[in-house]
Motif scaffolding. Sequence first.
Motif, short mmCIF file in Angstrom:
data_model
loop_
_atom_site.label_atom_id
_atom_site.label_comp_id
_atom_site.label_asym_id
_atom_site.label_seq_id
_atom_site.Cartn_x
_atom_site.Cartn_y
_atom_site.Cartn_z
N LEU A 151 87.46 -60.56 -42.43
CA LEU A 151 88.16 -59.64 -41.53
C LEU A 151 89.51 -59.23 -42.09
N ILE A 152 90.23 -60.17 -42.66
CA ILE A 152 91.54 -59.86 -43.24
C ILE A 152 91.39 -58.87 -44.39
N ILE A 153 90.42 -59.11 -45.25
CA ILE A 153 90.19 -58.20 -46.37
C ILE A 153 89.77 -56.83 -45.86
N THR A 154 88.91 -56.81 -44.86
CA THR A 154 88.43 -55.54 -44.31
C THR A 154 89.56 -54.74 -43.70
N LEU A 155 90.51 -55.40 -43.07
CA LEU A 155 91.64 -54.70 -42.46
C LEU A 155 92.73 -54.38 -43.47
N TRP B 217 80.77 -80.01 -38.32
CA TRP B 217 82.08 -79.41 -38.07
C TRP B 217 82.67 -78.82 -39.34
N LEU B 218 82.42 -79.46 -40.48
CA LEU B 218 82.91 -78.91 -41.75
C LEU B 218 82.23 -77.57 -42.05
N ILE B 219 80.94 -77.49 -41.78
CA ILE B 219 80.21 -76.24 -41.99
C ILE B 219 80.72 -75.16 -41.04
N ARG B 220 80.97 -75.52 -39.80
CA ARG B 220 81.50 -74.55 -38.83
C ARG B 220 82.89 -74.06 -39.26
N ALA B 221 83.73 -74.98 -39.70
CA ALA B 221 85.08 -74.61 -40.13
C ALA B 221 85.03 -73.69 -41.35
N ALA B 222 84.16 -74.02 -42.30
CA ALA B 222 84.03 -73.19 -43.49
C ALA B 222 83.51 -71.80 -43.13
N SER B 223 82.56 -71.74 -42.24
CA SER B 223 82.02 -70.45 -41.80
C SER B 223 83.09 -69.62 -41.11
N LEU B 224 83.89 -70.25 -40.27
CA LEU B 224 84.97 -69.56 -39.58
C LEU B 224 86.00 -69.03 -40.58
N MET B 225 86.33 -69.82 -41.59
CA MET B 225 87.28 -69.38 -42.61
C MET B 225 86.73 -68.18 -43.37
N ILE B 226 85.46 -68.21 -43.72
CA ILE B 226 84.84 -67.09 -44.43
C ILE B 226 84.88 -65.83 -43.58
N ILE B 227 84.60 -65.96 -42.29
CA ILE B 227 84.64 -64.80 -41.39
C ILE B 227 86.05 -64.24 -41.29
#
Length: 60
Positions: A23-27, A9-19
């Motif tokens: 997206l925020i930077i891209t926009l 779950w920590l890996i999933r949360a970290a991956s979600l934060m990175i994504i």
Amino acid sequence: MELDPVTKWLIRAASLMIIFIGLIITLAFPIIALTINSKLSIAQNSFKETIELIVQQLLS
């Protein structure tokens, strides 16, 4: 190698934060760039008009 559930779950949360950060930077980057570009364009036009006015006053 099997990871324990907390680590998964920590890996999933970290991956979600990175994504989401990506997206925020891209926009945000194009919006910031367009804003800066428009402000520079306005400043450039204002400077150009001021120089033209000074030249007209010097020539007349």
